[in-house]
Write a protein that holds these residues in place. Structure first.
Motif, short mmCIF file in Angstrom:
data_model
loop_
_atom_site.label_atom_id
_atom_site.label_comp_id
_atom_site.label_asym_id
_atom_site.label_seq_id
_atom_site.Cartn_x
_atom_site.Cartn_y
_atom_site.Cartn_z
N MET A 66 -8.57 6.08 -1.46
CA MET A 66 -7.73 5.89 -0.37
C MET A 66 -7.75 6.91 0.96
SD MET A 66 -6.49 3.06 -0.70
CE MET A 66 -5.65 2.95 0.71
N ILE A 68 -2.03 -1.52 9.76
CA ILE A 68 -1.88 -1.05 8.13
C ILE A 68 -2.38 0.27 8.29
CG2 ILE A 68 -2.28 -1.21 5.73
CD1 ILE A 68 -2.37 -4.41 6.18
N TRP A 69 -3.73 0.49 8.65
CA TRP A 69 -4.24 2.03 8.40
C TRP A 69 -3.10 2.85 9.25
CZ3 TRP A 69 -5.68 5.28 12.54
CH2 TRP A 69 -6.48 6.28 12.18
N PRO A 127 -12.16 6.37 10.18
CA PRO A 127 -12.13 6.45 11.52
C PRO A 127 -12.31 7.80 12.17
CG PRO A 127 -10.37 5.04 10.73
CD PRO A 127 -10.94 5.86 9.55
N LEU A 140 0.84 -1.12 0.13
CA LEU A 140 0.08 -0.04 0.05
C LEU A 140 0.92 1.12 -0.03
CD1 LEU A 140 -2.99 0.97 0.03
CD2 LEU A 140 -2.94 0.70 2.60
N LEU A 191 -15.29 0.14 14.71
CA LEU A 191 -15.56 0.02 13.44
C LEU A 191 -15.62 -1.66 12.90
CD1 LEU A 191 -13.02 2.46 11.88
CD2 LEU A 191 -15.30 2.49 11.89
N PHE A 221 -10.69 6.03 2.98
CA PHE A 221 -10.19 4.98 4.04
C PHE A 221 -9.43 5.41 4.99
CE2 PHE A 221 -6.53 1.81 5.03
CZ PHE A 221 -7.35 0.91 5.81
N TYR A 222 -8.55 6.41 4.93
CA TYR A 222 -7.89 6.86 6.04
C TYR A 222 -8.65 7.77 6.96
CZ TYR A 222 -3.56 4.84 4.23
OH TYR A 222 -2.58 3.75 3.87
N VAL A 252 -16.06 8.93 11.99
CA VAL A 252 -16.77 8.42 12.88
C VAL A 252 -16.47 8.91 14.40
CG1 VAL A 252 -17.36 6.21 14.11
CG2 VAL A 252 -16.66 6.27 11.95
N MET A 277 -24.60 5.10 13.13
CA MET A 277 -23.20 5.59 13.33
C MET A 277 -22.77 6.27 12.20
SD MET A 277 -20.84 2.22 13.88
CE MET A 277 -19.29 3.20 14.28
N TRP A 278 -23.25 5.85 11.14
CA TRP A 278 -22.55 6.77 9.80
C TRP A 278 -23.16 7.93 9.51
CZ3 TRP A 278 -17.76 4.92 8.80
CH2 TRP A 278 -17.40 3.51 9.08
N ILE A 337 -5.01 -5.14 10.02
CA ILE A 337 -5.75 -4.14 9.17
C ILE A 337 -5.66 -2.77 9.72
CG2 ILE A 337 -7.96 -3.15 8.02
CD1 ILE A 337 -8.79 -6.09 7.25
N MET A 344 -15.50 7.29 21.80
CA MET A 344 -15.29 8.11 20.55
C MET A 344 -14.77 9.23 20.88
SD MET A 344 -15.49 6.25 17.88
CE MET A 344 -15.95 4.77 17.15
N LEU A 382 -18.31 -0.98 10.13
CA LEU A 382 -17.98 -1.25 9.00
C LEU A 382 -18.73 -2.36 8.33
CD1 LEU A 382 -13.92 -1.50 8.98
CD2 LEU A 382 -15.41 0.41 7.81
N SER A 396 0.85 2.51 7.36
CA SER A 396 1.29 2.72 5.90
C SER A 396 1.72 3.69 5.49
CB SER A 396 0.11 2.02 4.86
OG SER A 396 -1.11 2.46 5.32
N TRP A 415 -11.18 1.37 16.02
CA TRP A 415 -11.39 0.38 15.25
C TRP A 415 -12.07 -0.83 15.98
CZ3 TRP A 415 -10.40 -0.52 10.03
CH2 TRP A 415 -9.76 0.42 9.39
N ARG A 416 -12.05 -0.63 17.13
CA ARG A 416 -12.87 -1.74 17.84
C ARG A 416 -14.10 -1.68 17.50
NH1 ARG A 416 -11.89 -2.56 23.80
NH2 ARG A 416 -13.51 -3.41 24.71
#
Lengths: 293, 274
Positions: free
Chosen positions: B20, A169-170, B27, A85, A125, B23-24, B30, B47-48, A166, B242, A137, A173, A122-123
């Motif tokens: 991408m 990686i987030w 989180p 990535l 997500l 993706f980053y 949220v 939540m979204w 994962i 959060m 997710l 990367s 992430w927990r």
């Protein structure tokens, strides 16, 4: 005369730091090795010689086998994922597009955050709840008609560690991206131009010229990320707490030492971790310092 | 014509890049969106969704729970970063410019200390710190200063080694001694390296969990430990977690946003690629 004075002064000024490192790193490693060769179980230190008993016990310990399997899965997914990535992102950013700086900042910001924060977010997500309690997710995938992506994340048997990877990686990367980007910028443009004139396609240029030139960087990334994954601890704790299916040596060491008071066993795990890190890092330091001269 | 085609091809890269970026940022989204929802609005099933208004319920509740530990972290991180950078500067200067016998052996030995898994020193470390009574925040400061010596020394050494030797020779001819050269010539031009090292140590001490959890207790927990406990408790709901995550991440995020360039340099130094 004056030169001698400076020499002594420099030694006096640097010795507290050297002494601190010698004691807190090397002295404590030696002390840990001694504990790992003892029978210390319980609050009070017990340095009765036990030889390799703790190490042998670990080699035949099913929990330690799970740890090794988990570490291998995590390392594989995390290291390969971050390198691939990171490389792709770096190549895209190297094309001189407008807004490159913004993208770079976005890809890199997770590096500034702690594993604990990453883990807590992430927990949620990666919440594995199903059906009407679906969230995170999985809910997103579901509402985008990407049902095939819905999965149990870190609660997946055996491969749960890949989900933790994962999140890692987030977080990391962007770091490999930065390494590769620095490497790409150091490759002279004439080299690519010459290859283009010779009729090489863009893919060939990357495959035959750029990638080989970036080998030292790939190696650095491999070693740095590899040694990080051997040490992974906080991230797992924050995502999943301490549970056996997601156990790794660092968590086993923690639990057996500070919850179970089995100090000699914990020390043995610590030393095994150190050896596995040293195998990667010592050649790396030697190579880097040699390249510098 | 050909150039135009190439340009168009390049613009196509925006699609994967934006993908991408999403993706980053997911989180982050949220964390922010949940934080600004009112308690009534919070639900895992939505939540979204964007918040319907701007509320601070979650942040207020999270801050009430995390405030003492945020202060603990601040009290620990500032002295740790300051002491670390001063030590690193002095060490780096000596190693780069006043090579003494054995420096070539000492330097790699120091560097290795940067990579060790702390599990391999943890038991003696705890025994030692308890024996000398250095626990809590002062103990944490010492841990970060000592285990920070490798990276801070390395960063400064590389910087000082890149400066021309003539700079020192000229000063020596003028009769300046070692400390004089350090104070009057090198220190004034070391600012960029100080920023790099200060940021690096600030970030790694703020984000540390292992030393924090071992040296502190519920009266002086740094924010990483407090947040992790908050996340592990059944009573505190996910939305407050959060908001708490954002509060815990905010100081280092701000540093990154304001001084990202220096942050990147520290990052590269950490892989011996400075």
């Amino acid at each position: 005369m004056n030169k001698n004075k400076d020499r002594y002064l420099s030694i006096i000024l640097i010795s507290p730091s050297i002494l601190a490192v010698l004691i807190f790193v090397y002295g404590f490693i030696g002390w840990s090795i001694r504990v790992s060769l003892s029978d210390w179980k319980g609050l009070n230190p017990n340095y009765t010689w036990a030889g390799s008993k703790n190490y042998l016990a670990l080699f035949s310990d099913p929990r330690f086998h799970v740890d090794i399997r988990n570490t291998l899965i995590f390392t594989g997914v995390f290291v390969i994922g971050s390198i691939v990535l990171g490389f792709i992102l770096a190549v895209m950013l190297d094309q001189g597009l407008k807004g490159e700086g913004i993208f770079r900042s976005i890809f890199l910001f997770p590096m500034a955050i702690s594993y604990i924060v990453t883990g807590v977010v992430w927990r949620w997500l990666m919440n594995p709840a199903e059906g009407s309690r679906m969230s995170g997710l999985n809910l997103l995938f579901d509402s985008l008609n990407l049902d095939f992506l819905v999965n149990r994340w870190h609660t997946t048997p055996i491969w749960g560690m890949a989900a933790i990877a994962i999140a890692a990686i987030w977080q990391m990367s962007g770091y490999t991206m930065a390494l590769y980007l620095a490497g790409l910028r150091a490759i002279p443009h004439e080299l690519r131009e010459a290859a283009r004139i010779d009729g090489a396609s863009e893919f060939q240029i990357y495959r035959r010229i750029i990638l080989p030139l970036l080998t030292p960087i790939s190696l650095s990334a491999l070693i740095i990320l590899g040694h990080m994954s051997l040490k992974v601890f906080d991230l797992i704790i924050a995502i999943a707490g301490k549970q056996l299916p997601l156990d790794v040596p660092a968590i086993y060491m923690w639990q057996t030492t500070f919850d179970g008071l089995f100090y000699s066993r914990g020390a043995a795990i610590g030393i095994l971790l150190l050896i596995s890190v040293a195998v990667l890092i010592i050649p790396y330091i030697r190579y880097t310092l040699k390249a510098e001269d | 014509m050909l150039k135009n085609l190439k340009l168009q091809k390049k613009h196509g890269l925006y699609i994967p890049l934006i993908g991408m970026a999403i993706f980053y940022l997911l989180p982050m989204y949220v964390m922010l969106a949940t934080g600004f929802k009112s308690f009534a609005e919070v639900d895992l099933k939505t939540m979204w969704n964007l918040p319907q208004g701007i509320a601070f319920d979650n942040y207020i509740e999270a801050y009430a729970k995390l405030a003492p530990s945020l202060w603990s972290s601040a009290k620990m991180v500032v002295p740790a970063a300051l002491i670390s950078s001063m030590l690193g500067s002095l060490n780096g200067f000596i190693l780069a410019k006043w090579k003494f016998k054995g420096a070539d052996i000492i330097f790699p030995l120091i560097l290795f200390g940067m990579f060790i898994p702390y599990q391999s020193i943890l038991i003696p470390f705890v025994q030692f710190m308890n024996a000398v009574g250095l626990t809590g925040i002062p103990g944490l400061i010492i841990a970060h200063v000592i285990y920070g010596i490798p990276i801070t020394t390395l960063t400064f050494r590389n910087y000082y080694a890149s400066l021309p030797q003539e700079l020192l020779e000229a000063a020596k001819i003028d009769g300046a001694d070692m400390l004089g050269i350090y104070r009057h010539i090198l220190l004034p031009i070391s600012m960029p390296s100080f920023v790099v090292v200060l940021i690096w140590q600030f970030t790694s001490a703020w984000n540390d969990f292992l030393f924090a959890v071992i040296l502190t207790s519920n009266t002086d927990w740094p924010v990483t430990v407090a947040l992790n406990n908050m996340a592990g408790s059944q009573i505190i709901s996910w939305n407050v977690q959060m908001a708490g995550s954002l509060l815990a991440a905010l100081p280092t995020l701000l540093v990154y946003i304001l001084l990202g360039r220096y942050f990147l340099r520290g990052l590269l130094a950490g892989s011996l690629k400075g």
